[in-house]
Design a protein around this motif. Structure first.
Motif, PDB file in Angstrom:
ATOM      1  N   ASP A 277       0.903  -1.083  -0.065  1.00  0.00           N
ATOM      2  CA  ASP A 277       0.033  -0.012  -0.037  1.00  0.00           C
ATOM      3  C   ASP A 277       0.929   1.355   0.085  1.00  0.00           C
ATOM      4  N   ALA A 278       2.043   1.346   0.675  1.00  0.00           N
ATOM      5  CA  ALA A 278       2.695   2.502   0.927  1.00  0.00           C
ATOM      6  C   ALA A 278       3.384   2.652  -0.590  1.00  0.00           C
ATOM      7  N   VAL A 279       3.810   1.640  -1.297  1.00  0.00           N
ATOM      8  CA  VAL A 279       4.622   1.905  -2.752  1.00  0.00           C
ATOM      9  C   VAL A 279       3.384   2.337  -3.733  1.00  0.00           C
ATOM     10  N   ALA A 280       2.442   1.630  -3.341  1.00  0.00           N
ATOM     11  CA  ALA A 280       1.206   1.671  -4.475  1.00  0.00           C
ATOM     12  C   ALA A 280       0.633   3.291  -4.307  1.00  0.00           C
ATOM     13  N   ALA A 281       0.843   3.891  -3.189  1.00  0.00           N
ATOM     14  CA  ALA A 281       0.414   5.360  -3.019  1.00  0.00           C
ATOM     15  C   ALA A 281       1.229   6.280  -3.866  1.00  0.00           C
ATOM     16  N   ARG A 282       2.602   5.788  -4.187  1.00  0.00           N
ATOM     17  CA  ARG A 282       3.385   6.864  -5.021  1.00  0.00           C
ATOM     18  C   ARG A 282       3.582   6.115  -6.487  1.00  0.00           C
ATOM     19  N   GLY A 283       3.170   5.215  -6.830  1.00  0.00           N
ATOM     20  CA  GLY A 283       3.211   4.725  -8.150  1.00  0.00           C
ATOM     21  C   GLY A 283       2.548   3.317  -8.419  1.00  0.00           C
ATOM     22  N   THR A 284       2.591   2.661  -9.435  1.00  0.00           N
ATOM     23  CA  THR A 284       2.178   1.257  -9.845  1.00  0.00           C
ATOM     24  C   THR A 284       3.079   0.174  -9.223  1.00  0.00           C
ATOM     25  N   VAL A 285       2.280  -0.803  -8.655  1.00  0.00           N
ATOM     26  CA  VAL A 285       3.425  -1.971  -8.040  1.00  0.00           C
ATOM     27  C   VAL A 285       2.295  -3.009  -8.352  1.00  0.00           C
ATOM     28  N   LEU A 286       2.910  -4.407  -8.738  1.00  0.00           N
ATOM     29  CA  LEU A 286       2.449  -5.321  -8.984  1.00  0.00           C
ATOM     30  C   LEU A 286       2.472  -6.556  -7.650  1.00  0.00           C
ATOM     31  N   PRO A 287       1.431  -6.542  -6.802  1.00  0.00           N
ATOM     32  CA  PRO A 287       1.686  -7.323  -5.647  1.00  0.00           C
ATOM     33  C   PRO A 287       1.914  -8.852  -5.920  1.00  0.00           C
ATOM     34  N   LEU A 288       2.854  -9.476  -5.266  1.00  0.00           N
ATOM     35  CA  LEU A 288       3.220 -11.061  -5.396  1.00  0.00           C
ATOM     36  C   LEU A 288       2.113 -11.726  -3.976  1.00  0.00           C
ATOM     37  N   ARG A 289       2.109 -12.901  -4.230  1.00  0.00           N
ATOM     38  CA  ARG A 289       1.340 -13.614  -3.329  1.00  0.00           C
ATOM     39  C   ARG A 289       1.952 -13.496  -1.751  1.00  0.00           C
ATOM     40  N   LEU A 290       1.271 -13.631  -0.797  1.00  0.00           N
ATOM     41  CA  LEU A 290       1.767 -13.694   0.450  1.00  0.00           C
ATOM     42  C   LEU A 290       2.794 -14.578   0.747  1.00  0.00           C
ATOM     43  N   ALA A 291       3.926 -14.476   1.519  1.00  0.00           N
ATOM     44  CA  ALA A 291       4.906 -15.351   1.627  1.00  0.00           C
ATOM     45  C   ALA A 291       5.673 -15.954   0.414  1.00  0.00           C
ATOM     46  N   THR A 292       6.054 -15.068  -0.433  1.00  0.00           N
ATOM     47  CA  THR A 292       6.694 -15.724  -1.767  1.00  0.00           C
ATOM     48  C   THR A 292       8.127 -15.486  -1.343  1.00  0.00           C
ATOM     49  N   ILE A 293       8.853 -16.449  -1.179  1.00  0.00           N
ATOM     50  CA  ILE A 293      10.190 -16.735  -0.743  1.00  0.00           C
ATOM     51  C   ILE A 293      11.045 -17.115  -1.770  1.00  0.00           C
ATOM     52  N   TYR A 294      12.445 -16.620  -1.933  1.00  0.00           N
ATOM     53  CA  TYR A 294      13.358 -17.130  -2.524  1.00  0.00           C
ATOM     54  C   TYR A 294      14.603 -17.459  -1.570  1.00  0.00           C
ATOM     55  N   ARG A 295      15.347 -18.098  -2.119  1.00  0.00           N
ATOM     56  CA  ARG A 295      16.828 -18.480  -1.521  1.00  0.00           C
ATOM     57  C   ARG A 295      17.908 -17.050  -1.031  1.00  0.00           C
ATOM     58  N   ASP A 296      17.739 -16.259  -2.200  1.00  0.00           N
ATOM     59  CA  ASP A 296      18.572 -15.201  -2.038  1.00  0.00           C
ATOM     60  C   ASP A 296      18.200 -14.388  -3.222  1.00  0.00           C
ATOM     61  N   ASP A 297      18.862 -12.987  -3.080  1.00  0.00           N
ATOM     62  CA  ASP A 297      18.659 -12.015  -4.181  1.00  0.00           C
ATOM     63  C   ASP A 297      19.146 -12.555  -5.596  1.00  0.00           C
ATOM     64  N   ASP A 298      20.133 -13.331  -5.812  1.00  0.00           N
ATOM     65  CA  ASP A 298      20.289 -14.163  -7.051  1.00  0.00           C
ATOM     66  C   ASP A 298      19.079 -14.858  -7.822  1.00  0.00           C
ATOM     67  N   ARG A 299      18.414 -15.620  -6.969  1.00  0.00           N
ATOM     68  CA  ARG A 299      17.199 -16.136  -7.450  1.00  0.00           C
ATOM     69  C   ARG A 299      16.271 -15.151  -7.798  1.00  0.00           C
ATOM     70  N   VAL A 300      16.141 -14.168  -7.104  1.00  0.00           N
ATOM     71  CA  VAL A 300      15.141 -13.153  -7.434  1.00  0.00           C
ATOM     72  C   VAL A 300      15.365 -12.499  -8.654  1.00  0.00           C
ATOM     73  N   ARG A 301      16.676 -12.105  -9.003  1.00  0.00           N
ATOM     74  CA  ARG A 301      17.189 -11.665 -10.362  1.00  0.00           C
ATOM     75  C   ARG A 301      16.709 -12.645 -11.343  1.00  0.00           C
ATOM     76  N   GLU A 302      17.086 -13.953 -11.204  1.00  0.00           N
ATOM     77  CA  GLU A 302      16.737 -14.913 -12.198  1.00  0.00           C
ATOM     78  C   GLU A 302      15.162 -14.767 -12.388  1.00  0.00           C
TER      79      GLU A 302
END
Length: 286
Positions: free
Chosen positions: A97-122
């Motif tokens: 909600d805080a980010v959406a108040a200043r621009g467009t955001v695509l929410p992902l599902r609750l508790a979307t978890i990745y091992r680390d930032d590299d997996r997020v970038r992939e």
């Protein structure tokens, strides 16, 4: 520290240590995004930070959270704890909600978890086209909820002025039940017709529509039976027309009660449309 043991006395699995990456949503970079994210605290009170894709056209909003709570096995156990789950949900939605108040955001599902930032970038690299299309579709629009309730239970069938000659008490009872059933069916039929008019009025000002399951039991709020529970993606410059159209139809019918909520971040529209492809999110550690 004593090593955990299984019921058979053998050493048990070692609890996960360190951090994993919790993902809130995806946004397109803009001037105000850094200022908003810089002060945000998210799940488990962790600072929110941006992870950019390799091309620099998308930003993933993440936090570092303890693996002991958010690896697959402990996370599954936590999902049985409603108080814990509520706290995570509030923190997750607070970030969105805080980010959406200043621009467009695509929410992902609750508790979307990745091992680390590299997996997020992939992930963001693999799905860049789908994310980019969806963000473009959501840009400038917000989500509104419209719930339609049956206004009240139908009144009982009016008593006949006088029983028909020879009508037994049993037959009189069955006739009364039949009249009550007919009255209830008429009430539902009128409410369903009114709900369709509400949907048409709302849809005339929306660019997308999602139908959720009607709320029942503890989830239901207010008086009357919830018969439709819909979300509409509405351009910001059409929200006043949207509200007026829905309220006008609601006032024309005594069979229904209409509840309008919003504006919200587009939670109901995070999934790709029928012409889009690509994985939207992962709910387990990757």
């Amino acid at each position: 520290m004593t090593e955990p043991t299984a019921p058979n006395g053998l050493p048990g699995p070692t609890p996960p240590t360190g951090d994993v990456t919790y993902v809130y949503g995806v946004a397109a970079p803009h001037g105000a995004l850094h200022d908003v994210v810089e002060s945000l605290r998210g799940v488990a009170g962790a600072p929110v930070r941006p992870v950019a894709d390799e091309a620099g056209g998308l930003v993933v909003l993440v936090s570092d959270v303890p693996a002991a709570d958010f690896e697959a096995a402990p996370l599954a156990a936590h999902f049985e704890d409603l108080l814990w789950l509520e706290a995570v949900a509030r923190a997750h939605h607070g970030v969105i909600d805080a980010v959406a108040a200043r621009g467009t955001v695509l929410p992902l599902r609750l508790a979307t978890i990745y091992r680390d930032d590299d997996r997020v970038r992939e992930m963001i690299t693999a799905d860049r086209a789908a994310f980019t299309r969806r963000l473009a579709h959501l840009d400038g629009s917000v989500e509104w909820g419209v719930k339609v309730y049956l206004a009240a239970a139908p009144p009982p069938a009016a008593a006949e002025p006088a029983p028909e000659p020879g009508l037994s008490p049993g037959r009189a009872y069955l006739r009364g039940r039949h009249q009550e059933r007919n009255a209830r069916q008429d009430s539902f039929r009128e409410a369903a017709d009114s709900a369709r008019r509400v949907e048409a009025a709302a849809g005339a000002h929306a660019v997308e529509h999602v139908r959720h399951r009607p709320q029942q039991g503890p989830l239901a709020e207010g008086a009357g039976e919830n018969i439709t529970n819909d979300a509409y993606l509405v351009p910001r410059d059409r929200t006043d027309d949207f509200r007026r159209a829905v309220e006008r139809v609601a006032q024309e019918s005594t069979a229904i009660r209409v509840e309008i909520t919003g504006p919200w971040a587009p939670y109901s529209f995070a999934a790709p449309g029928p012409d889009e492809s690509g994985a939207r999110d992962r709910a387990v550690t990757t």
